[in-house]
Design a protein around this motif. Sequence first.
Motif, mmCIF file in Angstrom:
data_model
loop_
_atom_site.group_PDB
_atom_site.id
_atom_site.type_symbol
_atom_site.label_atom_id
_atom_site.label_comp_id
_atom_site.label_asym_id
_atom_site.label_seq_id
_atom_site.Cartn_x
_atom_site.Cartn_y
_atom_site.Cartn_z
ATOM 1 N N GLN A 1 -24.508 -86.195 51.446
ATOM 2 C CA GLN A 1 -25.684 -86.987 51.605
ATOM 3 C C GLN A 1 -27.195 -86.537 51.433
ATOM 4 O OE1 GLN A 1 -25.238 -89.558 55.362
ATOM 5 N NE2 GLN A 1 -26.822 -90.962 54.582
ATOM 6 N N PRO A 2 -27.390 -85.422 51.841
ATOM 7 C CA PRO A 2 -28.758 -84.624 51.806
ATOM 8 C C PRO A 2 -28.965 -84.551 50.101
ATOM 9 C CG PRO A 2 -27.805 -83.517 53.526
ATOM 10 C CD PRO A 2 -26.819 -84.260 52.703
ATOM 11 N N ASP A 3 -27.676 -84.382 49.570
ATOM 12 C CA ASP A 3 -28.017 -84.069 47.823
ATOM 13 C C ASP A 3 -28.386 -85.390 47.154
ATOM 14 O OD1 ASP A 3 -26.082 -81.274 47.385
ATOM 15 O OD2 ASP A 3 -25.806 -82.410 49.246
ATOM 16 N N VAL A 4 -27.670 -86.428 47.641
ATOM 17 C CA VAL A 4 -27.933 -87.710 46.991
ATOM 18 C C VAL A 4 -29.383 -87.992 47.205
ATOM 19 C CG1 VAL A 4 -27.243 -90.310 47.027
ATOM 20 C CG2 VAL A 4 -25.457 -88.462 47.124
ATOM 21 N N GLN A 5 -29.851 -87.888 48.588
ATOM 22 C CA GLN A 5 -30.990 -88.204 48.877
ATOM 23 C C GLN A 5 -32.008 -87.408 48.108
ATOM 24 O OE1 GLN A 5 -32.218 -90.906 51.250
ATOM 25 N NE2 GLN A 5 -33.868 -90.684 49.831
ATOM 26 N N ALA A 6 -31.820 -86.161 47.612
ATOM 27 C CA ALA A 6 -32.796 -85.298 47.183
ATOM 28 C C ALA A 6 -32.746 -85.786 45.909
ATOM 29 C CB ALA A 6 -32.222 -83.867 46.970
ATOM 30 N N LEU A 7 -31.838 -86.375 44.955
ATOM 31 C CA LEU A 7 -31.954 -87.073 43.777
ATOM 32 C C LEU A 7 -32.545 -88.102 43.690
ATOM 33 C CD1 LEU A 7 -28.033 -87.074 42.667
ATOM 34 C CD2 LEU A 7 -29.993 -85.386 41.735
ATOM 35 N N LEU A 8 -32.483 -89.134 44.827
ATOM 36 C CA LEU A 8 -33.376 -90.382 44.749
ATOM 37 C C LEU A 8 -34.986 -89.915 45.058
ATOM 38 C CD1 LEU A 8 -31.037 -92.442 47.463
ATOM 39 C CD2 LEU A 8 -31.577 -92.838 44.782
ATOM 40 N N ASN A 9 -34.843 -88.962 45.918
ATOM 41 C CA ASN A 9 -36.556 -88.204 46.045
ATOM 42 C C ASN A 9 -37.016 -87.983 44.929
ATOM 43 O OD1 ASN A 9 -36.273 -89.050 48.675
ATOM 44 N ND2 ASN A 9 -35.920 -87.069 49.409
ATOM 45 N N ALA A 10 -36.164 -87.545 43.849
ATOM 46 C CA ALA A 10 -36.778 -86.906 42.547
ATOM 47 C C ALA A 10 -36.810 -88.043 41.558
ATOM 48 C CB ALA A 10 -35.920 -85.821 42.111
ATOM 49 N N GLY A 11 -36.352 -89.305 41.842
ATOM 50 C CA GLY A 11 -36.469 -90.401 40.864
ATOM 51 C C GLY A 11 -35.217 -90.466 39.962
ATOM 52 N N ILE A 12 -34.211 -89.862 40.305
ATOM 53 C CA ILE A 12 -32.797 -89.869 39.492
ATOM 54 C C ILE A 12 -32.007 -90.747 40.092
ATOM 55 C CG2 ILE A 12 -31.084 -88.382 39.125
ATOM 56 C CD1 ILE A 12 -32.858 -85.783 39.403
ATOM 57 N N TYR A 13 -31.235 -91.717 39.316
ATOM 58 C CA TYR A 13 -30.454 -92.643 39.989
ATOM 59 C C TYR A 13 -29.052 -92.231 40.077
ATOM 60 C CZ TYR A 13 -28.687 -97.381 40.518
ATOM 61 O OH TYR A 13 -27.817 -98.464 40.893
ATOM 62 N N PRO A 14 -28.302 -92.212 41.310
ATOM 63 C CA PRO A 14 -27.212 -91.806 41.275
ATOM 64 C C PRO A 14 -26.070 -92.695 41.214
ATOM 65 C CG PRO A 14 -28.234 -91.850 43.582
ATOM 66 C CD PRO A 14 -28.794 -92.491 42.468
ATOM 67 N N VAL A 15 -24.843 -92.552 40.405
ATOM 68 C CA VAL A 15 -23.758 -93.491 40.273
ATOM 69 C C VAL A 15 -22.604 -92.678 40.491
ATOM 70 C CG1 VAL A 15 -22.454 -94.946 38.754
ATOM 71 C CG2 VAL A 15 -25.007 -94.896 38.408
ATOM 72 N N PHE A 16 -21.708 -93.318 41.417
ATOM 73 C CA PHE A 16 -20.502 -92.420 42.076
ATOM 74 C C PHE A 16 -19.242 -93.398 41.714
ATOM 75 C CE2 PHE A 16 -23.670 -90.233 44.292
ATOM 76 C CZ PHE A 16 -23.280 -88.954 44.257
ATOM 77 N N SER A 17 -18.132 -92.768 41.502
ATOM 78 C CA SER A 17 -16.835 -93.447 41.242
ATOM 79 C C SER A 17 -16.414 -93.892 42.844
ATOM 80 C CB SER A 17 -15.722 -92.653 40.975
ATOM 81 O OG SER A 17 -16.053 -92.199 39.467
ATOM 82 N N ALA A 18 -15.837 -95.141 43.105
ATOM 83 C CA ALA A 18 -15.694 -95.502 44.311
ATOM 84 C C ALA A 18 -14.296 -95.117 44.972
ATOM 85 C CB ALA A 18 -15.169 -96.899 44.355
ATOM 86 N N GLY A 19 -13.640 -94.254 43.997
ATOM 87 C CA GLY A 19 -12.124 -93.724 44.490
ATOM 88 C C GLY A 19 -11.004 -94.271 43.923
ATOM 89 N N ASN A 20 -9.811 -93.836 43.930
ATOM 90 C CA ASN A 20 -8.614 -94.253 43.491
ATOM 91 C C ASN A 20 -7.635 -94.288 44.409
ATOM 92 O OD1 ASN A 20 -9.793 -94.292 40.917
ATOM 93 N ND2 ASN A 20 -9.321 -92.042 40.462
ATOM 94 N N SER A 21 -7.846 -94.512 45.488
ATOM 95 C CA SER A 21 -7.066 -94.698 46.847
ATOM 96 C C SER A 21 -6.663 -96.232 47.245
ATOM 97 C CB SER A 21 -7.511 -94.091 47.975
ATOM 98 O OG SER A 21 -8.040 -92.537 47.607
ATOM 99 N N GLY A 22 -7.039 -97.098 46.493
ATOM 100 C CA GLY A 22 -6.732 -98.612 46.724
ATOM 101 C C GLY A 22 -5.175 -98.615 46.527
ATOM 102 N N PRO A 23 -4.565 -99.838 47.092
ATOM 103 C CA PRO A 23 -5.480 -101.334 47.200
ATOM 104 C C PRO A 23 -5.895 -101.478 48.778
ATOM 105 C CG PRO A 23 -2.980 -101.775 47.167
ATOM 106 C CD PRO A 23 -3.137 -100.233 46.835
ATOM 107 N N ALA A 24 -5.495 -100.539 49.521
ATOM 108 C CA ALA A 24 -5.772 -100.783 50.919
ATOM 109 C C ALA A 24 -7.523 -100.917 51.156
ATOM 110 C CB ALA A 24 -5.055 -99.799 51.785
ATOM 111 N N SER A 25 -7.754 -101.639 52.134
ATOM 112 C CA SER A 25 -9.044 -101.759 52.471
ATOM 113 C C SER A 25 -9.559 -100.329 53.245
ATOM 114 C CB SER A 25 -9.250 -102.928 53.443
ATOM 115 O OG SER A 25 -8.687 -102.733 54.696
ATOM 116 N N SER A 26 -10.863 -100.193 53.293
ATOM 117 C CA SER A 26 -11.484 -99.304 53.762
ATOM 118 C C SER A 26 -10.966 -97.870 53.367
ATOM 119 C CB SER A 26 -11.496 -99.029 55.411
ATOM 120 O OG SER A 26 -11.649 -100.267 55.959
ATOM 121 N N THR A 27 -10.758 -97.486 51.943
ATOM 122 C CA THR A 27 -10.393 -96.652 51.136
ATOM 123 C C THR A 27 -11.643 -95.967 50.137
ATOM 124 O OG1 THR A 27 -9.317 -97.985 49.534
ATOM 125 C CG2 THR A 27 -7.958 -97.270 51.223
#
Length: 222
Positions: free
Chosen positions: A60-86
């Motif tokens: 989380q601090p890394d992502v916030q550092a990117l945002l603070n520097a004006g860098i837009y972070p995109v992440f994969s949601a993950g491949n643990s579906g189809p269950a909810s909260s994955t």
Amino acid sequence: VAPGATWMAARAFNSSGVAQNSWLHAALQWMLAPNGNPALAPHVVNNSWGSSNGASTEFQPDVQALLNAGIYPVFSAGNSGPASSTVGSPGSFSISFAVGATTNNDEIASFSSRGPSPWGAIKPDVSAPGNEVRSALPGGAYGNLNGTSMAAPHAAGLAALLIQASPALTSNLNSISDVMKNTAVPLGSPIPNNSYGWGRIDAYSAVLSVAQAGILQGAITD
């Protein structure tokens, strides 16, 4: 997706596809100042990786550092579906833009991780093509692969297109997310939902909504 963009990468995984947290921290830190020069920092960083533990706040601090520097972070949601909260971390963070995977029929891929996040947020934020996507393979080859790792780069490319069409978006990175969400093809119910998010991204509609386009008027005489 963004043919005019300049591409670079920081290697955070070994040849077996394994990474230590320290390597990932170092790679994200490098993005803030490539080769020690903040002027070379990218506008957008795609992250086709994550932890299946959506509650982990390790990065989380890394992502916030990117945002603070004006860098837009995109992440994969993950491949643990189809269950909810994955949904995986760091895509599970409210400050991260998480992308789920769709098929060529605009259906959510069975493997695509679902929300909500451990903190109750709707995830993914959007979805994008992630099934049978032509991808780079080791050894300079190409092949079709499945995963939200294929979907996230579509959204990262769209973010680059949006910045190209309207550079002012970089002054408020949330506006990039808003454009992608508001112009997405609505899928699932309600909108948003924890399978598709706000829907499958639509690059043409998104760019058209921010492009500084004029109107050409006149009469053809010959």
